[in-house]
Scaffold this active site. Structure first.
Site, PDB file in Angstrom:
ATOM      1  N   ARG A 172      -8.129   8.719  11.536  1.00  0.00           N
ATOM      2  CA  ARG A 172      -6.683   9.212  11.215  1.00  0.00           C
ATOM      3  C   ARG A 172      -6.476  10.374  10.702  1.00  0.00           C
ATOM      4  O   ARG A 172      -7.064  10.618   9.284  1.00  0.00           O
ATOM      5  CB  ARG A 172      -6.153   8.018  10.506  1.00  0.00           C
ATOM      6  CG  ARG A 172      -4.644   8.103  10.000  1.00  0.00           C
ATOM      7  CD  ARG A 172      -3.922   6.916   9.256  1.00  0.00           C
ATOM      8  NE  ARG A 172      -4.666   6.805   7.866  1.00  0.00           N
ATOM      9  CZ  ARG A 172      -4.399   7.384   6.974  1.00  0.00           C
ATOM     10  NH1 ARG A 172      -3.289   8.078   6.479  1.00  0.00           N
ATOM     11  NH2 ARG A 172      -4.860   7.153   5.515  1.00  0.00           N
ATOM     12  N   HIS A 210     -11.943   6.733   2.526  1.00  0.00           N
ATOM     13  CA  HIS A 210     -11.316   8.014   1.879  1.00  0.00           C
ATOM     14  C   HIS A 210     -12.516   8.570   1.149  1.00  0.00           C
ATOM     15  O   HIS A 210     -13.082   7.782   0.418  1.00  0.00           O
ATOM     16  CB  HIS A 210     -10.172   7.729   1.056  1.00  0.00           C
ATOM     17  CG  HIS A 210      -9.306   8.791   0.555  1.00  0.00           C
ATOM     18  ND1 HIS A 210      -9.890   9.800  -0.285  1.00  0.00           N
ATOM     19  CD2 HIS A 210      -7.988   9.344   0.967  1.00  0.00           C
ATOM     20  CE1 HIS A 210      -8.924  10.791  -0.429  1.00  0.00           C
ATOM     21  NE2 HIS A 210      -7.841  10.419   0.231  1.00  0.00           N
ATOM     22  N   GLU A 247      -3.589  19.345   4.160  1.00  0.00           N
ATOM     23  CA  GLU A 247      -4.570  18.271   4.136  1.00  0.00           C
ATOM     24  C   GLU A 247      -5.548  18.333   5.184  1.00  0.00           C
ATOM     25  O   GLU A 247      -5.479  19.011   6.121  1.00  0.00           O
ATOM     26  CB  GLU A 247      -4.133  16.782   3.894  1.00  0.00           C
ATOM     27  CG  GLU A 247      -3.229  16.535   2.625  1.00  0.00           C
ATOM     28  CD  GLU A 247      -2.681  15.050   2.700  1.00  0.00           C
ATOM     29  OE1 GLU A 247      -2.343  14.841   1.571  1.00  0.00           O
ATOM     30  OE2 GLU A 247      -2.389  14.560   3.649  1.00  0.00           O
ATOM     31  N   HIS A 275     -10.236   2.630   2.995  1.00  0.00           N
ATOM     32  CA  HIS A 275      -8.875   3.264   2.631  1.00  0.00           C
ATOM     33  C   HIS A 275      -7.984   2.592   3.805  1.00  0.00           C
ATOM     34  O   HIS A 275      -6.505   2.154   3.207  1.00  0.00           O
ATOM     35  CB  HIS A 275      -8.821   4.814   2.757  1.00  0.00           C
ATOM     36  CG  HIS A 275      -7.562   5.442   2.549  1.00  0.00           C
ATOM     37  ND1 HIS A 275      -7.046   4.991   1.070  1.00  0.00           N
ATOM     38  CD2 HIS A 275      -6.844   6.209   3.035  1.00  0.00           C
ATOM     39  CE1 HIS A 275      -5.738   5.955   1.102  1.00  0.00           C
ATOM     40  NE2 HIS A 275      -5.584   6.631   2.158  1.00  0.00           N
ATOM     41  N   ARG A 316     -11.464  13.539   7.714  1.00  0.00           N
ATOM     42  CA  ARG A 316     -12.172  12.503   6.619  1.00  0.00           C
ATOM     43  C   ARG A 316     -13.275  12.134   6.944  1.00  0.00           C
ATOM     44  O   ARG A 316     -13.810  11.804   5.982  1.00  0.00           O
ATOM     45  CB  ARG A 316     -10.826  11.685   6.503  1.00  0.00           C
ATOM     46  CG  ARG A 316     -10.505  11.220   5.455  1.00  0.00           C
ATOM     47  CD  ARG A 316      -9.298  10.271   5.135  1.00  0.00           C
ATOM     48  NE  ARG A 316      -8.368  10.943   4.516  1.00  0.00           N
ATOM     49  CZ  ARG A 316      -7.142  10.513   4.047  1.00  0.00           C
ATOM     50  NH1 ARG A 316      -6.800   9.424   4.574  1.00  0.00           N
ATOM     51  NH2 ARG A 316      -6.344  11.080   3.362  1.00  0.00           N
ATOM     52  N   ALA A 326       1.041  -1.042  -0.026  1.00  0.00           N
ATOM     53  CA  ALA A 326       0.237  -0.112  -0.191  1.00  0.00           C
ATOM     54  C   ALA A 326       0.847   1.159   0.055  1.00  0.00           C
ATOM     55  O   ALA A 326       0.500   2.473  -0.531  1.00  0.00           O
ATOM     56  CB  ALA A 326      -0.871   0.198   1.358  1.00  0.00           C
TER      57      ALA A 326
HETATM   58  C1  SIN Z   1      -4.391  10.942   0.092  1.00  0.00           C
HETATM   59  O1  SIN Z   1      -3.431  11.438  -0.556  1.00  0.00           O
HETATM   60  O2  SIN Z   1      -5.480  11.702   0.048  1.00  0.00           O
HETATM   61  C2  SIN Z   1      -3.907   9.838   0.915  1.00  0.00           C
HETATM   62  C3  SIN Z   1      -3.197  10.152   2.047  1.00  0.00           C
HETATM   63  C4  SIN Z   1      -3.613   9.279   3.461  1.00  0.00           C
HETATM   64  O3  SIN Z   1      -4.408   8.532   3.455  1.00  0.00           O
HETATM   65  O4  SIN Z   1      -2.624   9.365   4.468  1.00  0.00           O
END
Ligand code: SIN
Length: 550
Positions: A389, A247, A131, A354, A293, A60
């Site tokens: 997470r 995700h 992010e 995810h 998320r 992964a």
């Molecule tokens: C992403 O690039 O959105 C995934 C990053 C992650 O799940 O840590």
């Protein structure tokens, strides 16, 4: 407490008198970021064998896009990063573990740079992305959106230069071997050499996650949850298996894999819009597209139910096609393969399974409840992620806990003297006479069931139905003794599906990624947070709520 539907300890039949033996100080299972980092560290203390079920670079980790989080900016700090991690974890993170990971993670990242990792830079300065859930820009990335590949390249180059490590590719972990309550290695199946017994003083389980138990997933084919199933059969304690992260944005085009459209895309200003063109995330959270998320995935699910849509869309048109193609070259190519022109078209997306937040319970030294077994990376539940997470914290965790597992293995080897030698061990399962099976049909049925009933929204009714169906399938799948990877993986997937569902049934609340429609959407702050632990004990499957210190 529930009676196991399958009391079998080992999946395969073997006899130590009849198969090959190999001895090593440390056995590492898995070749993602955690496994490779663990092997590099452990090799400072003794001989290491690293096994992986396909090629070394198929994990992964290789598919990780967004990056790796590190509090490197002038306006950032370890405390800020820890605070974000704990806040998003909704009461289940262990603050001491969080602090260790974000602090030691900076050293692990600098070490990677010394080992030749090429993170994206502006002049001398490493560029930091944004992010969801992070209050600062702190995401290091490489080749735009191919961070995982760069980490793998760098770590494998380092592994290659590391003395004392032997790598067995195409070597499948069937089961951990236990003697007198201690893990002493593994029984494996090597494509070329067949069954082997690998005896080890210390075993480090870094076998990754299990997203393939869901129909919709970002995970590669190898992510069938073997590590959880194997650890469970061996009697190790598992924790919070119900905490599966979805995700929010994976490409939704018939025939495409559910490839990630990285969270970093939203971090750079992309919008989420629904079929009516409405930028709906403001209805759910003030941070809109950059909400945590779990909030974004649940909002998309809710929006689809309200609008009757099958997907929502990422709009990147205002970011500029040339800039986007430079920042996200992989995503741009992926979209082009499906005739999506990111300068003109919307990108259709949906959530998909995810990341497994739960896993084999491991402490601050990567020790599990089973003597001789250490665990790190996605296979482990180490207490970093809590109930949700933060993006880009998992590569960080893999690096930090990989190194810790290697150090602990070394310390234990010094404490115990030499590695475990071959012993007599034998597994004899009755050969089932019942009907032949269509394994791909069982896998597809399980994956659809899990997506439908144990996905983003769960309820007592759906979870109970799922347990009954899995138990029914288990009666004629888990009684078989297969002699190939396809069969063993299918059995592991059923076990993992059951562990996730049993955990979800036992967690009578909504918390982070675990959303129960029959409970309020937020956990009751007056009730203490708990872990859901599951363990095999003799022929019983013990499941219980444990206080957070457990
Ligand atoms: C992403 O690039 O959105 C995934 C990053 C992650 O799940 O840590």
């Amino acid at each position: 407490m529930a009676v196991l539907y399958d009391t079998r300890r080992y999946l395969t039949n073997f006899d130590s008198a009849r198969i090959g033996h190999i001895l090593t100080d440390v056995l590492v299972i898995g070749s993602g970021v955690a496994g490779v980092r663990a092997a590099i560290e452990a090799a400072r203390h003794g001989d290491v064998i690293l096994i992986t079920k396909e090629s070394l670079d198929e994990s992964a980790t290789s598919y990780a896009q967004g990056g790796i989080a590190g509090a490197m900016a002038g306006d950032d700090s370890i405390d800020n990063h820890a605070e974000d991690t704990v806040r998003v974890g909704v009461g289940l993170s262990h603050p001491d573990i969080v602090h260790t990971v974000v602090r030691d993670g900076l050293e692990r990242i600098n070490e990677l740079v010394r080992w030749g990792a090429r993170f994206d830079r502006d002049g001398d300065r490493i560029v930091l992305g944004q992010e969801g859930g992070h209050q600062r820009r702190r995401i290091l990335h490489a080749n735009g959106d191919q961070t995982g590949r760069e980490l793998v390249r760098c770590l494998l180059a380092r592994l290659n230069e590391t003395p004392n490590v032997r790598v067995f590719e195409c070597c499948f972990l069937i089961d951990l071997i236990t003697l007198e309550g201690r893990c002493v290695g593994a029984v494996t199946f090597h494509e070329q050499y067949g069954h082997q017994l690998l005896w080890a003083g210390q075993t480090i389980l870094a076998g990754g996650g299990g997203g393939r138990v869901y129909r919709e997933t970002t995970n590669p084919q190898v992510a069938t949850g073997d590590a959880y199933a194997v650890a469970f059969r061996a009697g190790a304690r598992l924790r919070d298996m119900e905490l599966v992260q979805f995700h929010p944005t994976t490409l939704y085009v018939a025939g495409s894999s559910r490839a990630l459209i990285s969270e970093a895309v939203r971090g750079e200003g992309a919008y989420l819009i629904d079929r009516g063109g409405d930028r709906f995330m403001f209805d759910y959270h003030p941070d809109a597209e950059l909400a945590p998320r779990d909030v974004v995935s649940q909002a998309i699910r809710d929006n689809l139910a309200k609008t009757g849509g099958t997907c929502v869309y990422i709009d990147v048109r205002h970011l500029g096609q040339d800039w986007f193609a430079r920042r996200f070259p992989h995503i741009t190519r992926l979209c082009q393969e499906f005739d999506i022109d990111v300068g003109r078209d919307l990108i259709p997306v949906r959530p998909a399974a995810h990341y497994m937040i739960g896993g084999v319970a491991a402490d601050s030294a990567a020790r599990t409840s089973l003597e001789g077994l250490l665990c790190c990376g996605e296979a482990a539940s180490a207490g970093l992620h809590g109930a949700n997470r933060l993006p880009s914290n998992s590569l960080l965790e893999g690096l930090v806990f990989g190194a810790i597992a290697g150090q602990t293995a070394g310390a234990r080897l010094r404490g115990r003297g030499q590695s475990v030698g071959p012993a007599k061990v034998k597994a004899e399962n009755p050969i089932s006479r019942s009907t032949r099976l269509d394994l791909s049909d069982i896998r597809n049925s399980l994956r659809s069931l899990m997506w439908r009933n144990v996905g983003i929204a769960r309820s007592h009714e759906l979870l109970t139905e799922t347990i009954e169906i899995i138990n029914f399938w288990g009666r004629f799948v888990l009684d078989k003794t297969f002699d190939d990877r396809d069969g063993w993986e299918t059995q592991n997937m059923l076990t993992v599906g059951r562990l996730i569902t049993a955990g979800a049934l036992h967690r009578g609340e909504s918390r982070g990624v675990h959303y129960r429609t029959d409970f309020p959407a937020e956990p009751d702050p007056s009730k203490p947070a708990y872990h859901v632990t599951q363990q095999r004990s003799g022929d019983r499957h013990v499941i219980q709520r444990d206080p957070l210190t457990g």
